[in-house]
Design a protein around this motif. Structure first.
Motif, PDB file in Angstrom:
ATOM      1  N   ASP A 134     -26.039  30.292 -19.865  1.00 49.38           N
ATOM      2  CA  ASP A 134     -25.349  29.294 -20.847  1.00 49.38           C
ATOM      3  C   ASP A 134     -24.885  27.701 -20.165  1.00 49.38           C
ATOM      4  OD1 ASP A 134     -25.575  32.142 -22.149  1.00 49.38           O
ATOM      5  OD2 ASP A 134     -23.376  31.936 -22.314  1.00 49.38           O
ATOM      6  N   GLN A 135     -24.300  27.978 -19.223  1.00 56.17           N
ATOM      7  CA  GLN A 135     -24.102  26.211 -19.046  1.00 56.17           C
ATOM      8  C   GLN A 135     -25.111  25.482 -18.782  1.00 56.17           C
ATOM      9  OE1 GLN A 135     -22.400  24.383 -14.647  1.00 56.17           O
ATOM     10  NE2 GLN A 135     -20.606  25.628 -15.879  1.00 56.17           N
ATOM     11  N   LYS A 136     -26.202  26.457 -17.861  1.00 52.39           N
ATOM     12  CA  LYS A 136     -27.285  25.687 -18.078  1.00 52.39           C
ATOM     13  C   LYS A 136     -27.797  25.089 -19.220  1.00 52.39           C
ATOM     14  CE  LYS A 136     -32.300  25.664 -16.366  1.00 52.39           C
ATOM     15  NZ  LYS A 136     -33.011  27.401 -15.258  1.00 52.39           N
ATOM     16  N   ILE A 137     -28.186  25.735 -20.262  1.00 46.93           N
ATOM     17  CA  ILE A 137     -28.214  25.017 -22.212  1.00 46.93           C
ATOM     18  C   ILE A 137     -27.444  24.344 -22.068  1.00 46.93           C
ATOM     19  CG2 ILE A 137     -29.171  26.441 -24.288  1.00 46.93           C
ATOM     20  CD1 ILE A 137     -28.934  29.408 -22.903  1.00 46.93           C
ATOM     21  N   GLU A 138     -26.542  24.571 -22.007  1.00 48.81           N
ATOM     22  CA  GLU A 138     -24.974  23.248 -22.111  1.00 48.81           C
ATOM     23  C   GLU A 138     -25.161  22.128 -21.718  1.00 48.81           C
ATOM     24  OE1 GLU A 138     -20.325  24.168 -23.503  1.00 48.81           O
ATOM     25  OE2 GLU A 138     -21.031  23.998 -21.459  1.00 48.81           O
ATOM     26  N   ARG A 139     -25.714  22.185 -20.455  1.00 51.06           N
ATOM     27  CA  ARG A 139     -26.389  20.575 -19.097  1.00 51.06           C
ATOM     28  C   ARG A 139     -27.767  20.187 -20.162  1.00 51.06           C
ATOM     29  NH1 ARG A 139     -27.116  23.273 -15.005  1.00 51.06           N
ATOM     30  NH2 ARG A 139     -25.180  22.792 -14.569  1.00 51.06           N
ATOM     31  N   GLU A 140     -28.533  21.144 -20.530  1.00 54.58           N
ATOM     32  CA  GLU A 140     -29.706  20.442 -21.183  1.00 54.58           C
ATOM     33  C   GLU A 140     -29.511  19.888 -22.351  1.00 54.58           C
ATOM     34  OE1 GLU A 140     -32.658  23.600 -21.148  1.00 54.58           O
ATOM     35  OE2 GLU A 140     -32.520  23.905 -19.256  1.00 54.58           O
ATOM     36  N   ALA A 141     -28.663  20.719 -22.890  1.00 55.73           N
ATOM     37  CA  ALA A 141     -28.388  19.921 -24.538  1.00 55.73           C
ATOM     38  C   ALA A 141     -27.542  18.630 -24.585  1.00 55.73           C
ATOM     39  CB  ALA A 141     -27.670  21.137 -25.120  1.00 55.73           C
ATOM     40  N   ALA A 142     -26.760  18.575 -23.556  1.00 60.55           N
ATOM     41  CA  ALA A 142     -26.321  17.399 -23.237  1.00 60.55           C
ATOM     42  C   ALA A 142     -27.420  16.256 -22.446  1.00 60.55           C
ATOM     43  CB  ALA A 142     -24.874  17.362 -22.446  1.00 60.55           C
ATOM     44  N   GLY A 143     -28.267  17.094 -21.931  1.00 65.03           N
ATOM     45  CA  GLY A 143     -28.666  15.582 -21.382  1.00 65.03           C
ATOM     46  C   GLY A 143     -28.241  14.641 -20.421  1.00 65.03           C
ATOM     47  N   ASN A 144     -28.189  13.280 -20.813  1.00 62.93           N
ATOM     48  CA  ASN A 144     -27.939  12.037 -19.921  1.00 62.93           C
ATOM     49  C   ASN A 144     -26.469  12.226 -20.232  1.00 62.93           C
ATOM     50  OD1 ASN A 144     -30.503  11.507 -18.934  1.00 62.93           O
ATOM     51  ND2 ASN A 144     -30.709   9.766 -20.324  1.00 62.93           N
ATOM     52  N   GLY A 145     -25.485  13.078 -21.218  1.00 62.40           N
ATOM     53  CA  GLY A 145     -24.257  12.464 -21.260  1.00 62.40           C
ATOM     54  C   GLY A 145     -23.610  14.127 -20.397  1.00 62.40           C
ATOM     55  N   ARG A 156     -17.436  19.878 -21.770  1.00 60.87           N
ATOM     56  CA  ARG A 156     -18.393  19.607 -22.614  1.00 60.87           C
ATOM     57  C   ARG A 156     -19.722  19.110 -22.363  1.00 60.87           C
ATOM     58  NH1 ARG A 156     -18.660  23.502 -26.707  1.00 60.87           N
ATOM     59  NH2 ARG A 156     -17.145  24.438 -27.279  1.00 60.87           N
ATOM     60  N   LEU A 157     -18.749  17.545 -21.074  1.00 58.04           N
ATOM     61  CA  LEU A 157     -19.979  16.708 -20.451  1.00 58.04           C
ATOM     62  C   LEU A 157     -19.823  17.274 -19.297  1.00 58.04           C
ATOM     63  CD1 LEU A 157     -19.034  13.636 -22.810  1.00 58.04           C
ATOM     64  CD2 LEU A 157     -21.525  15.537 -23.214  1.00 58.04           C
ATOM     65  N   GLY A 158     -19.300  18.350 -18.600  1.00 59.66           N
ATOM     66  CA  GLY A 158     -19.602  18.522 -17.029  1.00 59.66           C
ATOM     67  C   GLY A 158     -18.365  17.776 -16.333  1.00 59.66           C
ATOM     68  N   THR A 159     -17.642  16.897 -16.993  1.00 61.00           N
ATOM     69  CA  THR A 159     -16.258  16.503 -16.396  1.00 61.00           C
ATOM     70  C   THR A 159     -14.865  17.393 -15.966  1.00 61.00           C
ATOM     71  OG1 THR A 159     -15.376  15.887 -18.617  1.00 61.00           O
ATOM     72  CG2 THR A 159     -16.104  14.029 -16.799  1.00 61.00           C
ATOM     73  N   PRO A 160     -13.780  17.580 -15.698  1.00 56.50           N
ATOM     74  CA  PRO A 160     -13.158  18.413 -15.518  1.00 56.50           C
ATOM     75  C   PRO A 160     -12.437  18.537 -16.349  1.00 56.50           C
ATOM     76  CG  PRO A 160     -13.361  16.680 -13.178  1.00 56.50           C
ATOM     77  CD  PRO A 160     -13.987  16.061 -14.275  1.00 56.50           C
ATOM     78  N   MET A 161     -11.934  19.757 -17.273  1.00 59.27           N
ATOM     79  CA  MET A 161     -11.108  20.279 -18.239  1.00 59.27           C
ATOM     80  C   MET A 161      -9.604  19.187 -17.832  1.00 59.27           C
ATOM     81  SD  MET A 161     -11.101  23.070 -20.452  1.00 59.27           S
ATOM     82  CE  MET A 161     -12.737  24.096 -20.022  1.00 59.27           C
ATOM     83  N   GLU A 162      -9.938  18.721 -19.142  1.00 56.73           N
ATOM     84  CA  GLU A 162      -8.228  17.879 -19.225  1.00 56.73           C
ATOM     85  C   GLU A 162      -6.987  19.484 -19.593  1.00 56.73           C
ATOM     86  OE1 GLU A 162      -4.391  17.033 -19.915  1.00 56.73           O
ATOM     87  OE2 GLU A 162      -6.296  15.671 -19.712  1.00 56.73           O
ATOM     88  N   PRO A 163      -5.956  19.871 -18.511  1.00 54.14           N
ATOM     89  CA  PRO A 163      -5.741  21.261 -19.023  1.00 54.14           C
ATOM     90  C   PRO A 163      -4.746  21.511 -20.327  1.00 54.14           C
ATOM     91  CG  PRO A 163      -5.171  19.696 -16.414  1.00 54.14           C
ATOM     92  CD  PRO A 163      -6.399  19.069 -17.775  1.00 54.14           C
ATOM     93  N   ARG A 164      -4.220  20.029 -20.658  1.00 57.74           N
ATOM     94  CA  ARG A 164      -3.380  20.113 -22.437  1.00 57.74           C
ATOM     95  C   ARG A 164      -4.874  20.805 -23.303  1.00 57.74           C
ATOM     96  NH1 ARG A 164      -0.517  13.809 -21.683  1.00 57.74           N
ATOM     97  NH2 ARG A 164      -3.272  14.289 -21.133  1.00 57.74           N
ATOM     98  N   ASN A 165      -5.735  19.937 -23.049  1.00 54.50           N
ATOM     99  CA  ASN A 165      -6.406  20.766 -24.198  1.00 54.50           C
ATOM    100  C   ASN A 165      -6.916  22.392 -23.836  1.00 54.50           C
ATOM    101  OD1 ASN A 165      -7.542  18.047 -24.938  1.00 54.50           O
ATOM    102  ND2 ASN A 165      -9.408  17.921 -23.745  1.00 54.50           N
TER     103      ASN A 165
END
Length: 241
Positions: A134-145, A156-165
């Motif tokens: 599923d993450q591979k699909i998410e990565r492809e959907a985000a493209g250059n983002g 959702r953009l591959g960066t470390p998730m904010e713990p507060r989120n």
């Protein structure tokens, strides 16, 4: 405690002036050891309700890992694909994500006791395989983002998730599950309690939970297992009544 030390210092000074004592009586003061506070674990039914409420969401595997392996919040957010061997079904705890000094920091785990290689329960193993797809699909959907960090549970953009989120999402999840007072960390305590209930030896549960001392493992169990203690003392009623 500061007041006690002040009184002792004054008394010591007076006594020394009058040549009544020849030793520092303040060394006789014993400061109480800090108490380890533990939370309350969940029952099997509560864990199932929580996981059912999370089904279909991208963070479902995160909660499953928390419930079955007892990873801490920062360890969940710091978990990388390179820390998983999905062919052998094992997971290594190597790093953690924390909010420090106004920003997110990726750090090594806090101690050797926090490190560890853990076998994956089959249900968790299969969920992580699906999550990888599923993450591979998410990565492809985000493209250059997409900004690749190799994380298992990124934003959702591959960066470390904010713990507060993550905290905010969990707050909504527990409400939907009808468990408004539980904490994410309670899933860690739940794992300890369930394994001990199943008869797993305490030293193995300690290794899975990565506690520095087995006393911590057993204290969590004693704190959460009130029903079992009630059943134990009920046996006294049956014998003495």
């Amino acid at each position: 405690m500061q007041f006690i030390h002040a009184v002792l210092r004054n008394a010591l000074g007076q006594a020394r002036r009058e040549e009544l004592v020849s030793r520092n009586v303040a060394t006789l003061v014993r400061v109480p050891a800090p108490r380890y506070k533990v939370g309350k674990g969940l029952s099997v039914e509560q864990v199932k309700r929580l996981l059912r409420a999370a089904e279909g969401h991208r963070l479902y595997p995160l909660y499953l890992v928390a419930a079955t392996l007892g990873l801490r919040r920062g360890e969940l957010l710091g978990l990388r694909w390179q820390d998983l061997d999905l062919d052998r079904g094992i997971l290594s705890v190597e790093q953690t994500v924390q909010r420090l000094a106004g920003g997110l920091r990726v750090q090594d785990t806090k101690s050797e006791d926090s490190d560890g290689v853990l076998p994956l329960p089959e249900v968790t193993w299969l969920a992580l395989l699906d999550h990888q797809r599923d993450q591979k699909i998410e990565r492809e959907a985000a493209g250059n983002g997409w900004v690749e960090h190799g994380l298992v549970f990124p934003s959702r953009l591959g960066t470390p998730m904010e713990p507060r989120n993550l905290n905010r999402h969990f707050a909504g999840l527990r409400e939907r599950a009808g468990l408004p007072h539980i904490r994410l960390h309670d899933l860690r305590h739940t794992m300890v309690t369930l394994l001990l209930d199943l008869g797993v030896p305490p030293h193995l549960v300690q290794a899975i939970a990565r506690h520095a001392h087995v006393d911590v493992t057993l204290k969590i169990y004693a704190h959460t297992n009130l029903d079992a203690m009630r059943a134990a003392v009920k046996r006294l009623d049956d014998q003495l009544g």
